[in-house]
Design an enzyme around this catalytic site. Structure first.
Site, PDB file in Angstrom:
ATOM      1  N   LYS A 192      45.136  45.653  33.753  1.00 52.69           N
ATOM      2  CA  LYS A 192      46.130  46.605  34.322  1.00 52.69           C
ATOM      3  C   LYS A 192      46.041  47.770  33.089  1.00 52.69           C
ATOM      4  O   LYS A 192      45.955  48.870  33.436  1.00 52.69           O
ATOM      5  CB  LYS A 192      47.370  45.937  34.681  1.00 52.69           C
ATOM      6  CG  LYS A 192      48.372  47.038  34.792  1.00 52.69           C
ATOM      7  CD  LYS A 192      49.565  46.525  35.560  1.00 52.69           C
ATOM      8  CE  LYS A 192      50.735  47.347  35.655  1.00 52.69           C
ATOM      9  NZ  LYS A 192      52.132  46.852  35.892  1.00 52.69           N
ATOM     10  N   GLU A 230      42.237  40.054  24.285  1.00 46.13           N
ATOM     11  CA  GLU A 230      41.315  39.178  24.529  1.00 46.13           C
ATOM     12  C   GLU A 230      40.089  39.637  25.792  1.00 46.13           C
ATOM     13  O   GLU A 230      38.986  39.277  25.569  1.00 46.13           O
ATOM     14  CB  GLU A 230      41.969  37.865  25.379  1.00 46.13           C
ATOM     15  CG  GLU A 230      42.889  37.307  24.342  1.00 46.13           C
ATOM     16  CD  GLU A 230      44.493  37.908  24.583  1.00 46.13           C
ATOM     17  OE1 GLU A 230      44.615  39.035  24.737  1.00 46.13           O
ATOM     18  OE2 GLU A 230      45.298  36.994  24.684  1.00 46.13           O
ATOM     19  N   GLY A 289      51.340  42.679  37.126  1.00 46.17           N
ATOM     20  CA  GLY A 289      50.238  42.266  36.805  1.00 46.17           C
ATOM     21  C   GLY A 289      50.055  40.818  37.458  1.00 46.17           C
ATOM     22  O   GLY A 289      49.266  40.697  37.975  1.00 46.17           O
ATOM     23  N   ARG A 290      51.357  40.225  37.171  1.00 50.48           N
ATOM     24  CA  ARG A 290      51.430  38.812  37.715  1.00 50.48           C
ATOM     25  C   ARG A 290      51.355  38.632  39.371  1.00 50.48           C
ATOM     26  O   ARG A 290      51.468  38.041  40.256  1.00 50.48           O
ATOM     27  CB  ARG A 290      52.247  37.992  37.176  1.00 50.48           C
ATOM     28  CG  ARG A 290      53.847  38.405  37.312  1.00 50.48           C
ATOM     29  CD  ARG A 290      54.646  37.635  36.543  1.00 50.48           C
ATOM     30  NE  ARG A 290      56.104  38.250  36.114  1.00 50.48           N
ATOM     31  CZ  ARG A 290      56.348  39.062  35.372  1.00 50.48           C
ATOM     32  NH1 ARG A 290      55.360  39.746  34.337  1.00 50.48           N
ATOM     33  NH2 ARG A 290      57.650  39.732  35.335  1.00 50.48           N
ATOM     34  N   GLU A 310      56.950  33.863  33.860  1.00 47.43           N
ATOM     35  CA  GLU A 310      57.050  35.211  33.272  1.00 47.43           C
ATOM     36  C   GLU A 310      57.996  36.047  33.746  1.00 47.43           C
ATOM     37  O   GLU A 310      58.688  36.870  33.144  1.00 47.43           O
ATOM     38  CB  GLU A 310      55.621  35.726  33.462  1.00 47.43           C
ATOM     39  CG  GLU A 310      55.498  36.795  32.307  1.00 47.43           C
ATOM     40  CD  GLU A 310      53.877  37.229  32.004  1.00 47.43           C
ATOM     41  OE1 GLU A 310      53.202  36.844  31.296  1.00 47.43           O
ATOM     42  OE2 GLU A 310      53.408  38.090  33.043  1.00 47.43           O
ATOM     43  N   HIS A 330      48.961   9.613  40.549  1.00 52.47           N
ATOM     44  CA  HIS A 330      48.470   8.504  39.605  1.00 52.47           C
ATOM     45  C   HIS A 330      48.455   9.090  38.154  1.00 52.47           C
ATOM     46  O   HIS A 330      47.795   8.512  37.194  1.00 52.47           O
ATOM     47  CB  HIS A 330      47.083   8.267  39.766  1.00 52.47           C
ATOM     48  CG  HIS A 330      46.646   7.662  40.970  1.00 52.47           C
ATOM     49  ND1 HIS A 330      46.788   6.268  41.368  1.00 52.47           N
ATOM     50  CD2 HIS A 330      46.603   8.181  42.560  1.00 52.47           C
ATOM     51  CE1 HIS A 330      46.760   5.980  42.712  1.00 52.47           C
ATOM     52  NE2 HIS A 330      46.699   7.024  43.514  1.00 52.47           N
ATOM     53  N   LYS A 347      52.038  38.824  20.546  1.00 51.86           N
ATOM     54  CA  LYS A 347      50.653  39.663  20.344  1.00 51.86           C
ATOM     55  C   LYS A 347      50.708  40.562  18.948  1.00 51.86           C
ATOM     56  O   LYS A 347      49.816  40.767  18.403  1.00 51.86           O
ATOM     57  CB  LYS A 347      50.695  40.641  21.616  1.00 51.86           C
ATOM     58  CG  LYS A 347      50.511  40.225  22.915  1.00 51.86           C
ATOM     59  CD  LYS A 347      50.334  41.323  23.927  1.00 51.86           C
ATOM     60  CE  LYS A 347      50.126  40.942  25.178  1.00 51.86           C
ATOM     61  NZ  LYS A 347      50.275  42.088  26.185  1.00 51.86           N
TER      62      LYS A 347
END
Ligand code: F6P
Length: 563
Positions: free
Chosen positions: A217, A223, A277-278, A364, A395, A520
């Site tokens: 975005k 990264e 973004g999410r 978030e 399990h 960050k």
């Protein structure tokens, strides 16, 4: 206490207090074992929207609780907030932005204004471009530098620029029709800056037949940009500088930075700052990579499914509104029953990436300490989301859910599986076996098992405490008719609006994420120091401004690298 700028926290309202009292005086004295024996109540606690069937009879609620929860929603102005969201008001006030991921799935003739401008035509311009581009790549008209068709795609992005598309990809890859469309093609994701993830995502790929999509975005995420430069170098090394324009495209709101990076602006797919973004999987962020893999027509169904749930959320009365009701139940579980977590338990492997995606969407969004006006909250918000497909999770961590902490569970089942396995001679098919567990687990959590029952089964006395289950543990059961692009869209939108409802009631801003910034900034300080020390061959000293623990850790790391 609890006010600033005249806005009272929801916890100061009569509706909130009424729920507190209702819990203490009534619900705390009931058991789900008894509640689910009431046929009328069970009939009432079901909502269906466009084939999505949700039974919440295993929540610790009565008719009265639901009435009080809807009253709370009214007191919190949830309807007005939903309208403000759909009307493009800048409800993300700390960033002065509208919150309009719903516009990314709006049909062409819909009008949604932001600052007086209808944004739907812009959305459809980008969708048309995605359709055209994905079709040309898929039919071999768009070729790579050496003239070969591009059959593999690597999408580089992190957080919201990764988790949503991965969830949808995982949901579709085993759907027979979608898989048919994807035949001979690969879609991979590169999210982590970890060199292991770089190696994994490129392993076995040939740059000649690979298309790289940089998804960011902001186009500044450290990264993603490092990974983009790494993969650009991989393409250049093999095919030369000119190949970048044929092998790399971008999705971003920052088209200026896309161009500066060296990607042809014609090969950039825009989205807008009013898509968080999410919440961006229905924008080009998801639509481009997934249309390349599954064809645009498949992905159009995904948008239609999400839009169907959007319309339901915007228009259904509270009592029949699925996302709103689930949001209110989450508020109930977190704020009144003190449940710290929520387990997302799909009974299909194809939804294996739902929980990681919702983890970001919910945590978030609602992991906030202050109200929208900055007032510190005097109640917990958000929940810790986690989950795994059943029966694998059974399990693994279900022991804790059955006997340890109380964790409300979302069970998600599919009526008609994407795949069919029925071994001759077996009592049930694989899918029926899976679904037997889906039905059984919810009741086991609700009902539990008493010492009396154990004694009747001749359980040895010493084992009775270990085998006793208190029950009274809430869950809800969602049934989808099948899992395809359309129902995946419905499920996505259901969770998105449920999270928004929770945030609306808690009175916080579900659409910013300042909590991510601090880490960050610190990483950037470490990066600068690490680079300077390594260049000079020095070690960290107390004067470098890190605490003694970090100084020691960094020195151990640098010394280990130097060996
Ligand atoms: O982790 C913080 C965050 O800002 C997320 O909200 C976002 O999804 C992610 O980083 C990636 O950001 P971008 O798409 O700008 O690279």
């Amino acid at each position: 206490m609890g006010t600033q700028g005249g806005t009272a926290l929801i916890s100061t309202t009569a509706e909130w207090r009424a729920l507190k009292e209702h819990f203490a005086n009534e619900i705390d004295k009931t058991h789900l074992r008894d509640l689910i024996a009431d046929a009328k109540r069970c009939e009432e606690l079901v909502i269906e929207s466009d084939g999505v069937y949700c039974d919440f009879a295993r929540q610790r609620v009565t008719h009265d609780t639901m009435t009080k929860l809807y009253d709370l929603a009214r007191a919190a102005g949830v309807k007005e907030k939903i309208n403000a969201m759909f009307n493009g008001e800048a409800i993300n006030s700390t960033e002065n932005r509208a919150v309009l991921h719903v516009a990314t799935r709006a049909p062409k003739d819909k009008v949604i204004n932001v600052d007086g401008k209808n944004v739907v035509p812009d959305v459809h311009d980008v969708l048309d471009k995605i359709k055209d581009f994905s079709e040309r790549v898929r039919n071999g008209e768009w070729v790579g530098e050496t003239g070969k068709p591009l059959k593999d795609v690597v999408a580089i992005g992190i957080g919201g620029s990764f988790l949503g598309p991965l969830f949808v990809h995982t949901s579709l890859r085993t759907n027979p029709e979608a898989a048919d469309e994807a035949r001979g093609r690969q879609l991979r994701f590169l999210a982590n800056v970890d060199p292991v993830d770089v190696a994994r995502s490129l392993n076995g790929l040939d740059p000649e037949t690979t298309l790289v999509i940089v998804v960011s975005k902001t186009f500044t995420t450290a990264e993603t940009m490092l990974n983009a430069r790494t993969v650009r170098a991989w393409i250049r090394a093999s095919l030369g500088e000119a190949a970048v324009s044929k092998h790399m495209v971008a999705i971003s709101t920052n088209l200026k930075l896309v161009e500066e990076f060296g990607i042809d602006p014609d090969n950039a797919f825009a989205f807008w700052d009013w898509v968080g973004g999410r919440y961006s999987v229905c924008s080009a962020v998801g639509m481009l990579p997934l249309s390349l893999q599954y064809g645009y027509d498949t992905m159009e169904q995904f948008l239609k499914g999400a839009w169907s749930m959007d319309q339901h959320f915007a228009n259904a009365p509270f009592e029949k509104n699925l996302p709103l009701t689930l949001g209110m139940l989450s508020v109930w579980n977190v704020s009144f029953l003190d449940c710290p977590a929520r387990a997302i338990l799909p009974y299909t492997q194809a939804l294996a990436k739902l929980a990681p995606h919702i983890q970001q969407v919910a945590m978030e969004s609602n992991g906030k300490g202050v109200a929208i006006d900055g007032t510190p909250l005097d109640y917990e918000t958000g929940e810790i989301d986690f989950g795994e497909p059943g029966t694998n999770g059974q399990h693994s961590f279900y022991q804790l859910i059955h006997q340890g902490r109380t964790i409300p569970c979302d069970f998600i089942g599919i009526i008609k599986s994407q795949q069919s396995v029925y071994l001759k001679g077996e009592i049930v098919s694989n899918h029926d076996e899976l679904m037997c567990n889906f039905f059984a687990q919810a009741d086991a959590l609700a009902v539990g098992k008493s010492a009396i029952e154990l004694r009747a089964e001749s359980c040895p006395d010493a084992l009775i405490p270990h085998k006793t289950f208190t029950g009274n543990r809430p869950s809800l059961s969602i049934l989808l008719p099948e899992l395809n692009a359309y129902t995946t869209g419905q499920l996505l939108s259901l969770y998105e609006h449920r999270v928004a409802t929770q945030g609306f009631v808690w009175g916080l801003n579900s659409f910013d994420q300042w909590g991510v910034e601090l880490g960050k900034v610190l990483a950037s300080r470490v990066r600068t120091s690490m680079n300077s020390k390594r260049t000079k061959g020095e070690i960290m000293t107390p004067g470098d401004g890190f605490n003694p623990s970090t100084t020691a850790l960094l020195n151990r790391y640098l010394a280990g690298k130097a060996k």
